[in-house]
Design a protein around this motif. Sequence first.
Motif, PDB file in Angstrom:
ATOM      1  N   TYR A  29      82.905  65.176 -50.388  1.00 27.54           N
ATOM      2  CA  TYR A  29      81.946  64.093 -51.183  1.00 27.54           C
ATOM      3  C   TYR A  29      82.545  62.874 -51.828  1.00 27.54           C
ATOM      4  O   TYR A  29      83.659  62.939 -52.391  1.00 27.54           O
ATOM      5  CB  TYR A  29      81.311  64.733 -51.960  1.00 27.54           C
ATOM      6  N   HIS A  30      81.628  61.964 -51.720  1.00 26.42           N
ATOM      7  CA  HIS A  30      81.880  60.573 -52.264  1.00 26.42           C
ATOM      8  C   HIS A  30      80.558  60.175 -52.828  1.00 26.42           C
ATOM      9  O   HIS A  30      79.644  60.330 -52.456  1.00 26.42           O
ATOM     10  CB  HIS A  30      82.392  59.663 -51.490  1.00 26.42           C
ATOM     11  N   GLU A  31      80.613  59.348 -54.075  1.00 33.18           N
ATOM     12  CA  GLU A  31      79.539  59.066 -54.663  1.00 33.18           C
ATOM     13  C   GLU A  31      79.919  57.508 -55.366  1.00 33.18           C
ATOM     14  O   GLU A  31      80.856  57.550 -56.140  1.00 33.18           O
ATOM     15  CB  GLU A  31      78.973  59.952 -55.768  1.00 33.18           C
ATOM     16  N   ARG A  35      74.894  56.090 -54.252  1.00 32.51           N
ATOM     17  CA  ARG A  35      74.876  56.260 -52.930  1.00 32.51           C
ATOM     18  C   ARG A  35      75.739  57.569 -52.640  1.00 32.51           C
ATOM     19  O   ARG A  35      76.828  57.613 -53.399  1.00 32.51           O
ATOM     20  CB  ARG A  35      75.484  55.171 -52.256  1.00 32.51           C
ATOM     21  N   TRP A  37      77.884  60.088 -49.758  1.00 33.18           N
ATOM     22  CA  TRP A  37      78.498  60.180 -48.304  1.00 33.18           C
ATOM     23  C   TRP A  37      79.386  61.337 -48.517  1.00 33.18           C
ATOM     24  O   TRP A  37      80.139  61.674 -49.150  1.00 33.18           O
ATOM     25  CB  TRP A  37      78.797  58.962 -47.760  1.00 33.18           C
ATOM     26  N   ASP A  39      82.498  63.526 -45.340  1.00 31.89           N
ATOM     27  CA  ASP A  39      82.949  63.902 -44.091  1.00 31.89           C
ATOM     28  C   ASP A  39      82.898  65.177 -44.191  1.00 31.89           C
ATOM     29  O   ASP A  39      83.412  66.062 -45.288  1.00 31.89           O
ATOM     30  CB  ASP A  39      84.223  63.343 -44.212  1.00 31.89           C
ATOM     31  N   HIS A  49      79.383  63.839 -40.705  1.00 39.34           N
ATOM     32  CA  HIS A  49      79.273  62.930 -41.643  1.00 39.34           C
ATOM     33  C   HIS A  49      77.996  62.902 -42.259  1.00 39.34           C
ATOM     34  O   HIS A  49      77.046  63.292 -41.257  1.00 39.34           O
ATOM     35  CB  HIS A  49      79.458  61.593 -40.956  1.00 39.34           C
ATOM     36  N   VAL A  51      75.222  60.649 -44.931  1.00 46.77           N
ATOM     37  CA  VAL A  51      74.724  59.626 -45.812  1.00 46.77           C
ATOM     38  C   VAL A  51      73.619  59.614 -46.579  1.00 46.77           C
ATOM     39  O   VAL A  51      72.539  60.202 -46.093  1.00 46.77           O
ATOM     40  CB  VAL A  51      75.183  58.189 -45.285  1.00 46.77           C
ATOM     41  N   GLY A  52      73.520  59.292 -47.729  1.00 56.09           N
ATOM     42  CA  GLY A  52      72.157  59.274 -48.157  1.00 56.09           C
ATOM     43  C   GLY A  52      72.125  58.754 -49.811  1.00 56.09           C
ATOM     44  O   GLY A  52      73.171  57.930 -50.173  1.00 56.09           O
ATOM     45  N   THR A  53      71.448  59.176 -50.557  1.00 58.81           N
ATOM     46  CA  THR A  53      71.139  58.553 -51.886  1.00 58.81           C
ATOM     47  C   THR A  53      71.104  59.786 -53.062  1.00 58.81           C
ATOM     48  O   THR A  53      70.622  60.770 -52.509  1.00 58.81           O
ATOM     49  CB  THR A  53      70.081  57.818 -52.208  1.00 58.81           C
ATOM     50  N   PHE A  61      69.581  63.037 -48.163  1.00 56.93           N
ATOM     51  CA  PHE A  61      70.676  62.626 -46.944  1.00 56.93           C
ATOM     52  C   PHE A  61      70.297  62.934 -45.461  1.00 56.93           C
ATOM     53  O   PHE A  61      69.730  63.828 -45.221  1.00 56.93           O
ATOM     54  CB  PHE A  61      72.074  62.932 -47.259  1.00 56.93           C
ATOM     55  N   TYR A  63      72.216  63.829 -41.857  1.00 61.23           N
ATOM     56  CA  TYR A  63      73.777  64.030 -41.317  1.00 61.23           C
ATOM     57  C   TYR A  63      73.751  64.192 -39.778  1.00 61.23           C
ATOM     58  O   TYR A  63      72.682  64.433 -39.126  1.00 61.23           O
ATOM     59  CB  TYR A  63      73.945  65.636 -42.039  1.00 61.23           C
TER      60      TYR A  63
END
Length: 114
Positions: A29-31, A35, A37, A39, A49, A51-53, A61, A63
Amino acid sequence: MARSLDGLVLAPVADQAPGQVGTRTRFAYHEEDGRIWADYAGGDVVRGHLVGTRDGDRLDFRYVQLKTDGSTSSGHCVSEVTETSDGRVRLAETWEWESQEGSGTSVVEEVAAA
C-alpha cells in the motif's frame, strides 16, 4: 484511526474462491493526501493494482488483476480501517466484481514484521 497505510504490506486472513486473492497474496500500500494505491500479487494473482481514496477510516477503491490463467477481472471495494489487538492495521472489506458476477466480504491485515 489516523495511521497512514503508506509503506504497509497487508495480506488476506483467509482464502477466497479459487482464482481470486488468497492468503499468499500480498498488497503493498501507498497513501498520500487522501489518495491510496497498491500493487498486489501472489497465489492465483500474477499482478493486480488498486487505486482510490481515503476519507477518515473509509477506503473506496477500484481494482484490476491478471490471474495465472491469463484472464483479467476488475471490481469495486469499500473498506473500513481498524486495528488488531496487537496494533496492526486491519481492513474490513466489502467488494463486488464489475467484470463478472459476484460480491463478498474479506479481511486483510498488516503483515507482522519478521
